[in-house]
Design an enzyme around this catalytic site. Structure first.
Site, PDB file in Angstrom:
ATOM      1  N   GLU A  37       0.874  -1.153   0.000  1.00 41.73           N
ATOM      2  CA  GLU A  37       0.000   0.000   0.000  1.00 41.73           C
ATOM      3  C   GLU A  37       0.924   1.218   0.000  1.00 41.73           C
ATOM      4  O   GLU A  37       1.810   1.313   0.856  1.00 41.73           O
ATOM      5  CB  GLU A  37      -0.875  -0.008   1.262  1.00 41.73           C
ATOM      6  CG  GLU A  37      -1.933   1.063   1.203  1.00 41.73           C
ATOM      7  CD  GLU A  37      -2.761   1.180   2.491  1.00 41.73           C
ATOM      8  OE1 GLU A  37      -2.740   0.257   3.319  1.00 41.73           O
ATOM      9  OE2 GLU A  37      -3.400   2.236   2.618  1.00 41.73           O
ATOM     10  N   ARG A 263       5.342 -12.904   9.666  1.00 41.87           N
ATOM     11  CA  ARG A 263       6.032 -11.667   9.306  1.00 41.87           C
ATOM     12  C   ARG A 263       7.362 -11.600  10.042  1.00 41.87           C
ATOM     13  O   ARG A 263       7.559 -12.249  11.064  1.00 41.87           O
ATOM     14  CB  ARG A 263       5.165 -10.449   9.595  1.00 41.87           C
ATOM     15  CG  ARG A 263       4.845 -10.229  11.061  1.00 41.87           C
ATOM     16  CD  ARG A 263       3.729  -9.200  11.244  1.00 41.87           C
ATOM     17  NE  ARG A 263       4.110  -7.875  10.827  1.00 41.87           N
ATOM     18  CZ  ARG A 263       3.482  -7.189   9.874  1.00 41.87           C
ATOM     19  NH1 ARG A 263       2.459  -7.700   9.228  1.00 41.87           N
ATOM     20  NH2 ARG A 263       3.872  -5.988   9.567  1.00 41.87           N
ATOM     21  N   LYS A 273       4.452   0.835   9.330  1.00 47.48           N
ATOM     22  CA  LYS A 273       4.599   2.103   8.603  1.00 47.48           C
ATOM     23  C   LYS A 273       3.996   3.250   9.384  1.00 47.48           C
ATOM     24  O   LYS A 273       4.508   4.361   9.356  1.00 47.48           O
ATOM     25  CB  LYS A 273       3.941   1.987   7.228  1.00 47.48           C
ATOM     26  CG  LYS A 273       4.797   1.224   6.245  1.00 47.48           C
ATOM     27  CD  LYS A 273       4.161   1.170   4.881  1.00 47.48           C
ATOM     28  CE  LYS A 273       3.105   0.103   4.826  1.00 47.48           C
ATOM     29  NZ  LYS A 273       2.555  -0.109   3.497  1.00 47.48           N
TER      30      LYS A 273
HETATM   31  P1  ATP Z   1       2.914  -2.248   7.980  1.00 52.58           P
HETATM   32  O1  ATP Z   1       2.268  -3.075   9.037  1.00 52.58           O
HETATM   33  O2  ATP Z   1       4.352  -2.022   8.167  1.00 52.58           O
HETATM   34  O3  ATP Z   1       2.178  -0.997   7.674  1.00 52.58           O
HETATM   35  P2  ATP Z   1       1.644  -3.556   5.866  1.00 52.58           P
HETATM   36  O4  ATP Z   1       1.484  -5.012   5.910  1.00 52.58           O
HETATM   37  O5  ATP Z   1       0.459  -2.730   6.174  1.00 52.58           O
HETATM   38  O6  ATP Z   1       2.893  -3.158   6.716  1.00 52.58           O
HETATM   39  P3  ATP Z   1       1.732  -3.411   3.048  1.00 52.58           P
HETATM   40  O7  ATP Z   1       2.150  -2.287   2.200  1.00 52.58           O
HETATM   41  O8  ATP Z   1       0.319  -3.815   3.054  1.00 52.58           O
HETATM   42  O9  ATP Z   1       2.218  -3.064   4.500  1.00 52.58           O
HETATM   43  O10 ATP Z   1       2.662  -4.661   2.793  1.00 52.58           O
HETATM   44  C1  ATP Z   1       2.988  -5.174   1.546  1.00 52.58           C
HETATM   45  C2  ATP Z   1       3.384  -6.605   1.690  1.00 52.58           C
HETATM   46  O11 ATP Z   1       4.473  -6.728   2.589  1.00 52.58           O
HETATM   47  C3  ATP Z   1       2.254  -7.418   2.278  1.00 52.58           C
HETATM   48  O12 ATP Z   1       2.131  -8.601   1.515  1.00 52.58           O
HETATM   49  C4  ATP Z   1       2.685  -7.711   3.681  1.00 52.58           C
HETATM   50  O13 ATP Z   1       2.190  -8.942   4.114  1.00 52.58           O
HETATM   51  C5  ATP Z   1       4.214  -7.710   3.562  1.00 52.58           C
HETATM   52  N1  ATP Z   1       4.833  -7.350   4.830  1.00 52.58           N
HETATM   53  C6  ATP Z   1       4.618  -6.229   5.544  1.00 52.58           C
HETATM   54  N2  ATP Z   1       5.314  -6.255   6.692  1.00 52.58           N
HETATM   55  C7  ATP Z   1       6.015  -7.418   6.698  1.00 52.58           C
HETATM   56  C8  ATP Z   1       6.924  -8.046   7.619  1.00 52.58           C
HETATM   57  N3  ATP Z   1       7.272  -7.471   8.773  1.00 52.58           N
HETATM   58  N4  ATP Z   1       7.429  -9.251   7.289  1.00 52.58           N
HETATM   59  C9  ATP Z   1       7.108  -9.833   6.132  1.00 52.58           C
HETATM   60  N5  ATP Z   1       6.263  -9.313   5.230  1.00 52.58           N
HETATM   61  C10 ATP Z   1       5.714  -8.120   5.504  1.00 52.58           C
HETATM   62 MG    MG Z   2      -1.249  -3.457   5.010  1.00 55.17          MG
END
Ligand code: ATP
Ligand code: MG
Length: 566
Positions: A37, A263, A273
């Protein structure tokens, strides 16, 4: 035989894919995606997901899409899209022509929503957020149907169209899926599909006043793109039934298979983020690319290499249960990579002046130094030596304890790549008693740092020639947080912020070859760690250095200790 080998190697996701290939699902086609995102910069956790998804595509001769899940106009910006693309490329992956945006599907998603309404599978609800929460029930008690749940199809269509046309203010109505208010899975209790948000979108401008929810958009985007394996983190496991519902009811033929993995969590690090944005907005760091940030742009600026991150991702592997990885492992991967790549140079971070009294005044000689003893092909360079040099303050002690092998009165040490020197005098400030200068004599027969008589010296110091060295700032960093698990103890990650995670050393004395360091270039400052020229603060001919990582490999040490115990 070959097939067996493949099936027995690899992680649990690869095993699932191997099985699917064996069963000829999707005719053996493998399409994965990385779906950020665009509401922030990518962090090390994302790097794991990128390595995994692009890595699977590489391994299976498939394709990996880059898709921006840009359904929330309030938090998304073009700047994030730019940085995300830059970071993925830097990590060494290429989505080729497969760059997609959920916002490109807004028309299709709208049509599917209308279809769901027509089939009686979605309705427009006027409950406010408070009531929605109340009606939803809890994990232990079922929800209640909204009074609007049985609105007629005609009325729903009419209201939805008016929502789209901007006739209602934000929050007045929601489009909800009609699934099951008593489902044990809260995600299935008539989840929202569309909300009113009369806001410009960074890509679709003012075309839309309603935006589809992430949980509706994401699975359908996967289906539109014919993703075969939709790999995501564990927290989406409970959303899978809703994703499957959305795809099944949409009529889109493709059925992506969702696979969840744990994760990445790192100690001393936050990886959300939202929280990283708080650090930026509240000025705890200088920006998303502050070298202390766990963002890809931050650690890149700090001097991490893409190879070290990919190595790290493969060493931690993928698992089905959450755990926290030791930051020391990431640093270990980095040292292993820099050890073979970084030029060894000499830099004195806390200088003490040394006069070599029997060395001719005004003379300069050039001494040869290897750039990296691990790799002869990196060649040699010349470093100037003269009568006045600098060594580290803590490489000298006037009254040393036993077993002190560095410089002290009467002791002989080696100056790396240069000569043996013996300390003859200590000069102090008469007022403060502070040592301001040390006098030595050198042995002209020890050029290059050895003698024919085989005489041994225990200590070796790095040094720079005072007349030739230049001064620069060197920036040292430590963890941004004092606690291994920020927030756990205090309840607020901001309370765990370290006060001293940045230390700027002024007036460091660096060997002249470093004047030509280009931003991002890595070096090993002998005995001091790995450093790189900062890409923001450096100017041509005036580099500023970041310490990437110290020399002390706590991970390797732990491994050794563990091996001994076994
Ligand atoms: P955050 O919690 O940091 O805001 P998010 O999951 O909301 O992260 P996205 O932009 O939706 O951020 O993530 C893109 C991809 O990265 C998704 O498929 C998510 O599952 C993966 N991802 C995000 N954080 C991690 C992590 N700590 N370890 C592994 N994969 C991750
Ligand atoms: Mg997300």
């Amino acid at each position: 035989m070959e097939e067996n080998n493949i099936a027995s190697a690899g992680n649990f996701i690869e095993k699932i894919i191997d099985e699917d290939i064996k069963n000829n699902i999707n005719n053996g086609r493998i399409v994965t995606r990385f779906p950020p995102e665009p509401n922030g910069y990518l962090h090390i956790g994302h790097a794991k997901s990128i390595c995994l998804n692009f890595g699977l595509a590489e391994k299976y001769n498939g394709t990996c899409h880059l898709r921006f899940d840009d359904t929330n106009p309030a938090k998304e910006e073009m700047e994030y899209i730019r940085s995300i693309k830059e970071d993925i490329k830097w990590l060494g992956f290429d989505w080729k022509k497969h760059e997609y945006y959920a916002s490109d599907y807004f028309d299709k998603l709208y049509e599917i929503a209308v279809k769901l309404i027509k089939e009686g599978k979605a309705y427009v609800d006027s409950l406010g957020p408070e009531e929605i929460r109340e009606y939803r029930g809890t994990l232990t008690s079922p929800g209640k149907n909204s009074p609007d749940r049985d609105r007629s199809v005609e009325e729903n269509l009419d209201l939805f169209e008016k929502m789209k046309n901007g006739e209602f203010e934000d929050g007045k109505y929601l489009l909800r899926a009609k699934i099951d208010m008593s489902s044990p899975n809260l995600n299935m209790r008539d989840p929202a599909l569309y909300r009113i948000k009369r806001m410009s979108h960074h890509r679709t401008g003012d075309n839309w006043c309603i935006y589809p929810m992430y949980d509706f958009t994401h699975p359908l985007s996967d289906a539109f793109e014919e993703i075969t394996h939709s790999v995501c983190t564990l927290e989406f496991e409970d959303h899978r039934p809703l994703y499957n519902w959305s795809v099944d009811e949409s009529g889109v033929p493709s059925k992506p298979r969702q696979i969840e993995f744990a994760r990445l969590n790192l100690n001393y690090t936050i990886m959300s983020k939202r929280k990283l944005l708080t650090l930026v907005e509240k000025g705890y760091v200088s920006g998303w690319d502050d070298p202390r940030m766990p963002t890809i742009s931050g650690i890149r600026r700090r001097g991490y290499t893409p190879e070290s991150l990919r190595d790290f991702a493969s060493r931690i592997g993928v698992a089905k249960s959450n755990s926290t990885v030791d930051f020391a492992l990431l640093e270990h991967c980095l040292r292993e990579d820099l050890n073979v790549k970084a030029k060894r140079v000499m830099a004195v971070l806390d200088p003490l002046k040394v006069i070599i009294t029997n060395y001719p005044e005004g003379k300069t000689e050039m001494l040869e130094a290897d750039n990296n003893p691990e790799d002869e092909s990196m060649g040699k360079r010349e470093i100037p030596f003269s009568r006045k040099i600098y060594i580290e303050k803590d490489d000298f002690m006037e009254n040393p304890p036993k077993k002190y092998f560095r410089l002290s009165p009467g002791k002989e040490i080696r100056l790396k790549h240069a000569y043996y020197v013996t300390c003859t005098d200590v000069i102090k400030d008469p007022d403060t008693e502070e040592i301001i200068e040390v006098h030595c004599t050198y042995d002209p027969e020890s050029r290059g740092g050895w003698t024919e008589d085989g005489r041994k010296v225990r200590g070796t110091s790095h040094w720079v020639s005072a007349a030739h060295a230049f001064e620069a700032d060197v920036r040292l960093y430590s963890h941004l947080f004092t606690s291994e698990n920020p927030e756990e103890a205090t309840g607020n990650f901001l309370d765990d912020i370290a006060q001293d995670s940045l230390e700027v050393l002024k007036g460091c004395k660096l060997e002249p070859s470093l004047l030509k360091a280009v931003p991002g270039e890595s070096f090993q400052f002998l005995r001091k760690g790995y450093f790189c020229a900062d890409s923001v603060y450096s100017n041509p001919g005036a580099p500023v250095f970041n310490r990437t990582v110290s020399m002390r490999d706590t991970w390797a040490k732990l491994q050794k200790a563990a091996a001994k115990k076994m």
